[in-house]
Design a protein around this motif. Structure first.
Motif, PDB file in Angstrom:
ATOM      1  N   PHE A 107       0.821  -1.219   0.000  1.00  0.00           N
ATOM      2  CA  PHE A 107       0.000   0.000   0.000  1.00  0.00           C
ATOM      3  C   PHE A 107       0.850   1.261   0.000  1.00  0.00           C
ATOM      4  CE2 PHE A 107      -3.029   3.000   2.118  1.00  0.00           C
ATOM      5  CZ  PHE A 107      -3.932   3.032   1.075  1.00  0.00           C
ATOM      6  N   TRP A 108       1.928   1.283   0.789  1.00  0.00           N
ATOM      7  CA  TRP A 108       2.840   2.428   0.804  1.00  0.00           C
ATOM      8  C   TRP A 108       4.179   1.969   0.244  1.00  0.00           C
ATOM      9  CZ3 TRP A 108       2.120   4.589   6.483  1.00  0.00           C
ATOM     10  CH2 TRP A 108       0.805   5.027   6.627  1.00  0.00           C
ATOM     11  N   SER A 109       4.651   2.621  -0.781  1.00  0.00           N
ATOM     12  CA  SER A 109       5.904   2.228  -1.424  1.00  0.00           C
ATOM     13  C   SER A 109       7.108   2.803  -0.686  1.00  0.00           C
ATOM     14  CB  SER A 109       5.927   2.716  -2.877  1.00  0.00           C
ATOM     15  OG  SER A 109       4.877   2.144  -3.608  1.00  0.00           O
ATOM     16  N   ASP A 110       8.221   2.124  -0.812  1.00  0.00           N
ATOM     17  CA  ASP A 110       9.498   2.605  -0.289  1.00  0.00           C
ATOM     18  C   ASP A 110      10.340   3.004  -1.499  1.00  0.00           C
ATOM     19  OD1 ASP A 110      11.693   3.224   1.190  1.00  0.00           O
ATOM     20  OD2 ASP A 110      12.272   1.151   1.613  1.00  0.00           O
ATOM     21  N   GLN A 111      10.612   4.306  -1.635  1.00  0.00           N
ATOM     22  CA  GLN A 111      11.324   4.803  -2.806  1.00  0.00           C
ATOM     23  C   GLN A 111      12.454   5.738  -2.386  1.00  0.00           C
ATOM     24  OE1 GLN A 111       8.209   5.018  -6.332  1.00  0.00           O
ATOM     25  NE2 GLN A 111       7.429   6.177  -4.601  1.00  0.00           N
ATOM     26  N   SER A 112      13.431   5.873  -3.249  1.00  0.00           N
ATOM     27  CA  SER A 112      14.565   6.767  -2.994  1.00  0.00           C
ATOM     28  C   SER A 112      14.896   7.476  -4.305  1.00  0.00           C
ATOM     29  CB  SER A 112      15.777   5.970  -2.491  1.00  0.00           C
ATOM     30  OG  SER A 112      16.173   5.009  -3.454  1.00  0.00           O
ATOM     31  N   ILE A 113      15.829   8.422  -4.241  1.00  0.00           N
ATOM     32  CA  ILE A 113      16.287   9.092  -5.463  1.00  0.00           C
ATOM     33  C   ILE A 113      17.786   8.895  -5.607  1.00  0.00           C
ATOM     34  CG2 ILE A 113      14.457  10.816  -5.357  1.00  0.00           C
ATOM     35  CD1 ILE A 113      16.593  12.863  -4.466  1.00  0.00           C
ATOM     36  N   GLU A 114      18.275   8.999  -6.838  1.00  0.00           N
ATOM     37  CA  GLU A 114      19.710   8.908  -7.107  1.00  0.00           C
ATOM     38  C   GLU A 114      20.170  10.179  -7.814  1.00  0.00           C
ATOM     39  OE1 GLU A 114      20.748   5.315  -9.117  1.00  0.00           O
ATOM     40  OE2 GLU A 114      20.173   4.026  -7.415  1.00  0.00           O
ATOM     41  N   LEU A 115      21.251  10.754  -7.309  1.00  0.00           N
ATOM     42  CA  LEU A 115      21.820  11.984  -7.864  1.00  0.00           C
ATOM     43  C   LEU A 115      23.291  11.770  -8.199  1.00  0.00           C
ATOM     44  CD1 LEU A 115      20.341  14.560  -5.307  1.00  0.00           C
ATOM     45  CD2 LEU A 115      19.482  14.075  -7.603  1.00  0.00           C
ATOM     46  N   LYS A 116      23.713  12.370  -9.302  1.00  0.00           N
ATOM     47  CA  LYS A 116      25.111  12.315  -9.709  1.00  0.00           C
ATOM     48  C   LYS A 116      25.837  13.594  -9.279  1.00  0.00           C
ATOM     49  CE  LYS A 116      23.819   9.670 -13.837  1.00  0.00           C
ATOM     50  NZ  LYS A 116      23.731   9.696 -15.315  1.00  0.00           N
ATOM     51  N   LYS A 117      27.132  13.611  -9.497  1.00  0.00           N
ATOM     52  CA  LYS A 117      27.937  14.789  -9.184  1.00  0.00           C
ATOM     53  C   LYS A 117      27.364  16.024  -9.894  1.00  0.00           C
ATOM     54  CE  LYS A 117      32.592  16.699  -9.668  1.00  0.00           C
ATOM     55  NZ  LYS A 117      33.986  16.463 -10.160  1.00  0.00           N
ATOM     56  N   SER A 118      27.219  17.110  -9.142  1.00  0.00           N
ATOM     57  CA  SER A 118      26.721  18.429  -9.551  1.00  0.00           C
ATOM     58  C   SER A 118      25.194  18.507  -9.623  1.00  0.00           C
ATOM     59  CB  SER A 118      27.329  18.899 -10.878  1.00  0.00           C
ATOM     60  OG  SER A 118      26.733  18.251 -11.977  1.00  0.00           O
ATOM     61  N   GLU A 119      24.498  17.407  -9.376  1.00  0.00           N
ATOM     62  CA  GLU A 119      23.031  17.438  -9.363  1.00  0.00           C
ATOM     63  C   GLU A 119      22.528  17.818  -7.974  1.00  0.00           C
ATOM     64  OE1 GLU A 119      22.087  14.248 -12.938  1.00  0.00           O
ATOM     65  OE2 GLU A 119      21.894  13.567 -10.859  1.00  0.00           O
ATOM     66  N   TRP A 120      21.323  18.403  -7.917  1.00  0.00           N
ATOM     67  CA  TRP A 120      20.795  18.843  -6.627  1.00  0.00           C
ATOM     68  C   TRP A 120      19.271  18.822  -6.604  1.00  0.00           C
ATOM     69  CZ3 TRP A 120      17.808  23.112  -7.588  1.00  0.00           C
ATOM     70  CH2 TRP A 120      18.193  23.978  -8.617  1.00  0.00           C
ATOM     71  N   VAL A 121      18.748  18.821  -5.388  1.00  0.00           N
ATOM     72  CA  VAL A 121      17.300  18.899  -5.154  1.00  0.00           C
ATOM     73  C   VAL A 121      17.045  19.890  -4.026  1.00  0.00           C
ATOM     74  CG1 VAL A 121      16.568  16.628  -5.999  1.00  0.00           C
ATOM     75  CG2 VAL A 121      17.495  16.846  -3.686  1.00  0.00           C
ATOM     76  N   VAL A 122      15.842  20.490  -4.048  1.00  0.00           N
ATOM     77  CA  VAL A 122      15.437  21.454  -3.027  1.00  0.00           C
ATOM     78  C   VAL A 122      14.130  20.984  -2.395  1.00  0.00           C
ATOM     79  CG1 VAL A 122      14.610  23.809  -2.623  1.00  0.00           C
ATOM     80  CG2 VAL A 122      16.569  23.417  -4.121  1.00  0.00           C
ATOM     81  N   TYR A 123      14.073  21.072  -1.067  1.00  0.00           N
ATOM     82  CA  TYR A 123      12.867  20.726  -0.325  1.00  0.00           C
ATOM     83  C   TYR A 123      12.365  21.964   0.417  1.00  0.00           C
ATOM     84  CZ  TYR A 123      14.603  16.036  -1.218  1.00  0.00           C
ATOM     85  OH  TYR A 123      15.065  14.901  -1.826  1.00  0.00           O
ATOM     86  N   ASP A 124      11.097  22.296   0.198  1.00  0.00           N
ATOM     87  CA  ASP A 124      10.461  23.389   0.935  1.00  0.00           C
ATOM     88  C   ASP A 124       9.596  22.786   2.039  1.00  0.00           C
ATOM     89  OD1 ASP A 124      11.195  25.735  -0.813  1.00  0.00           O
ATOM     90  OD2 ASP A 124      10.179  24.467  -2.283  1.00  0.00           O
ATOM     91  N   PHE A 125       9.599  23.409   3.189  1.00  0.00           N
ATOM     92  CA  PHE A 125       8.789  22.892   4.289  1.00  0.00           C
ATOM     93  C   PHE A 125       8.434  24.006   5.251  1.00  0.00           C
ATOM     94  CE2 PHE A 125      13.240  22.471   5.360  1.00  0.00           C
ATOM     95  CZ  PHE A 125      13.335  22.889   6.679  1.00  0.00           C
ATOM     96  N   ASN A 126       7.435  23.737   6.067  1.00  0.00           N
ATOM     97  CA  ASN A 126       6.957  24.704   7.053  1.00  0.00           C
ATOM     98  C   ASN A 126       7.415  24.321   8.453  1.00  0.00           C
ATOM     99  OD1 ASN A 126       5.210  26.423   5.337  1.00  0.00           O
ATOM    100  ND2 ASN A 126       4.093  24.511   5.034  1.00  0.00           N
ATOM    101  N   CYS A 127       7.511  25.330   9.304  1.00  0.00           N
ATOM    102  CA  CYS A 127       7.891  25.131  10.699  1.00  0.00           C
ATOM    103  C   CYS A 127       7.014  26.035  11.557  1.00  0.00           C
ATOM    104  CB  CYS A 127       9.370  25.474  10.894  1.00  0.00           C
ATOM    105  SG  CYS A 127      10.008  25.057  12.531  1.00  0.00           S
ATOM    106  N   LEU A 128       6.517  25.521  12.669  1.00  0.00           N
ATOM    107  CA  LEU A 128       5.589  26.278  13.493  1.00  0.00           C
ATOM    108  C   LEU A 128       6.270  27.325  14.370  1.00  0.00           C
ATOM    109  CD1 LEU A 128       3.081  23.496  14.626  1.00  0.00           C
ATOM    110  CD2 LEU A 128       2.682  25.337  12.995  1.00  0.00           C
ATOM    111  N   ASP A 129       7.572  27.141  14.668  1.00  0.00           N
ATOM    112  CA  ASP A 129       8.263  28.041  15.595  1.00  0.00           C
ATOM    113  C   ASP A 129       9.681  28.310  15.119  1.00  0.00           C
ATOM    114  OD1 ASP A 129       6.224  28.091  17.841  1.00  0.00           O
ATOM    115  OD2 ASP A 129       6.615  25.947  17.718  1.00  0.00           O
ATOM    116  N   ASN A 130      10.270  29.397  15.618  1.00  0.00           N
ATOM    117  CA  ASN A 130      11.706  29.606  15.489  1.00  0.00           C
ATOM    118  C   ASN A 130      12.372  28.672  16.493  1.00  0.00           C
ATOM    119  OD1 ASN A 130      11.563  31.822  13.598  1.00  0.00           O
ATOM    120  ND2 ASN A 130      10.854  33.092  15.283  1.00  0.00           N
ATOM    121  N   LYS A 131      13.026  27.642  15.983  1.00  0.00           N
ATOM    122  CA  LYS A 131      13.485  26.591  16.883  1.00  0.00           C
ATOM    123  C   LYS A 131      14.641  25.836  16.257  1.00  0.00           C
ATOM    124  CE  LYS A 131      11.509  22.705  19.518  1.00  0.00           C
ATOM    125  NZ  LYS A 131      10.276  21.901  19.737  1.00  0.00           N
TER     126      LYS A 131
END
Length: 545
Positions: free
Chosen positions: A453-477
């Protein structure tokens, strides 16, 4: 005279300030403005809520029931068979009083949602038979809901989930004969119009009500209902809208396509200036896969109205995170389905299964009927368990829906802003084989069973490749960052969190957890960028705790 003038000025200034604070803290009517939903001050409102499914229209699957209990009328019959008509009526009244209460609405607001979508069953408002009469219980329950939502500043989208006669011919609209009789018998259309007018007349001056959702998921294709009756759908919408506008010009109206809301081929242009369109989004593929929303984005451009997702959910945290992020990136509000159900791990709250519940569940699957006293005891336990104070909360699910930490961000859930903004790869022509198949970050399926029902997946990156993750946070912490990753050889990374940059080396060739360090995060939006400086990286997830 000067003193009096000064006093008058102070009073006027104070009154104006009070009025501004009152206006800011109050909830106002919403309306459409091009492709946005805005309030009376012209501020954009992004509707982000939960569906109150199973409350006014119980659904058998949320009770672990079989085919004999797949819709309200069948469930009511089974309960009456077990404990008698009088006690059954008392059970259902208590169920509706306990399942959604002020405590639920308060909690929904505390968690950061701003709206709810209650699923209405026409039978709770209007009796069936030759001479139907209006019933007060349904209206009283909605009155209570609206008063709670006013108190906690939530909007309400009133959803006609089960119209008179049924609009789908399936269990979800409490269909009596598995036929969409709303479209085969004029009397049901007349009843629907009259029911909506009763609802609208009651709430036409209520700004807490954001919109009227005229029909939920009409006319599925698989049953043949769409081919037979879809030509009648828009005329029904037009008739309903015209009648509503005679008494209410303020509220938005939302229209769903046929085939579970998702076929918009009948919509060529808006026939009302305060209307928006709705689709439902469930990613039930195995292994996990994100469905495209491009057809709705194109249709939105043509219609120039807001687009909203009235239902999404019924999967797992990885899908929830990416789905919510996809919608927000594309200015599409949503309502998560449902707020709670029994014995689950994929809703914000789970109702604990009462002791011996399986005895009742088996009865709905043609099993033996439980003894009346035994059934009563089990059902009484259920009435207690549905109270939110007795339910189990899943923080990981809720945080995934709201794309925030603390929690785990699956590696495949990098942002949705596209090439060179949310990711960079050397070969942008090569598409992923899994999950986000129209994009070029290589998602790898790690599940031993691709049908789980829930898959287990990953990503593969080579040299000079990148990814960005945006996320929220409730407090300065300060939070600790951990990743689960592997390198083809010692793999050097450059990790940037907001404006702080650190170098890190992944030494293991096998996937393993590694703590990167502590980072100060901002209240609100945050961003992490992971850049591969040498060799290759296999990344499973990142986690902030």
């Amino acid at each position: 005279m000067k003193t009096l003038s000064t006093l008058v000025l102070i009073i006027i200034t104070t009154c104006c300030s009070f009025a501004q604070v009152k206006q800011k803290n109050s909830i106002s009517f919403l309306h459409t403005a091009g492709q946005d939903i805005v309030n009376e001050s012209g501020e954009k409102i992004y509707l982000k809520g939960v569906g109150l499914g199973n409350w006014l229209l119980p659904e058998g699957y949320m009770w672990k029931f079989g085919g004999l209990g797949d819709r309200p009328r069948k469930m009511e019959k089974l309960v009456a068979n077990m404990i008698g008509e009088e006690k059954a009526a008392e059970f259902w009244k208590t169920f509706r009083q306990n399942f959604i209460t002020e405590a639920d609405i308060k909690r929904i607001a505390e968690l950061g949602f701003n709206s709810v979508r209650p699923a209405l069953n026409a039978r709770l408002f209007l009796s069936e038979g030759e001479n139907p009469v209006y019933l007060q219980e349904g209206f009283q329950l909605i009155d209570s809901l609206i008063s709670w939502c006013r108190k906690y500043k939530l909007y309400v989208i009133l959803d006609m989930h089960a119209a008179p006669g049924g609009q789908t011919g399936a269990n979800i609209d409490d269909s009596p004969n598995d036929i969409p009789e709303l479209f085969t018998n004029q009397k049901y259309q007349d009843q629907l119009v009259d029911l909506w007018l009763k609802i609208v007349g009651r709430y036409k001056n209520e700004p807490v009500v954001a919109a009227y959702d005229l029909l939920n998921e009409p006319l599925p294709k698989a049953t043949g209902a769409a081919d037979k009756y879809k030509h009648l759908l828009v005329p029904v919408y037009q008739r309903l809208t015209a009648e509503i506008r005679k008494i209410d010009s303020k509220h938005m109206i939302t229209l769903e396509g046929f085939d579970w809301s998702n076929d918009w081929s009948l919509f060529d242009k808006p026939f009302d200036k305060n209307v928006f369109y709705q689709f439902h989004y469930y990613c039930w593929g195995r292994p996990d896969n994100l469905n495209s929303i491009n057809e709705y984005l194109l249709k939105r451009k043509h219609l120039n109205t807001p687009v909203w997702v009235g239902e999404t959910g019924e999967k797992g945290p990885a899908i929830y995170w990416s789905t919510s992020q996809l919608f927000e990136t594309n200015n599409i509000g949503f309502s998560f389905w449902p707020w709670k159900k029994m014995d689950t791990q994929n809703t914000p709250y789970s109702v604990k299964k009462p002791a011996d519940w399986d005895l009742i569940a088996e009865y709905t699957k043609k099993g033996p009927k439980p003894d009346s006293a035994v059934a009563q005891k089990i059902l009484n336990g259920y009435l207690e368990n549905i109270k939110i104070t007795n339910c189990e909360y899943f923080e990981d699910v809720c945080n995934a829906i709201l794309t925030r930490i603390p929690g785990k961000i699956e590696a495949e859930n990098y942002g949705h802003k596209g090439y060179n903004r949310s990711y960079f790869v050397l070969d942008s022509a090569q598409k992923s084989a899994w999950y986000r198949k129209k994009e070029s970050v290589q998602v790898k399926l790690d599940s031993k069973d691709p049908n789980q029902f829930w898959s287990d997946q990953s990503i593969e990156l080579k040299k000079s490749e990148w990814v960005v993750y945006d996320f929220n946070c409730l407090d300065n912490k300060k939070y600790q960052l951990t990743i689960r990753a592997a390198g083809g050889a010692p793999t050097e990374l450059n990790i940037t969190i907001n404006n702080k940059q650190v170098a890190f080396t992944v030494n293991s060739k096998e996937l393993g957890e590694t703590t990167i360090g502590d980072f100060n995060l901002n209240k609100g939006r945050n961003k992490i960028k992971i850049l591969v400086k040498s060799n290759t990286l296999k990344l499973d997830w990142i986690k902030f705790r």
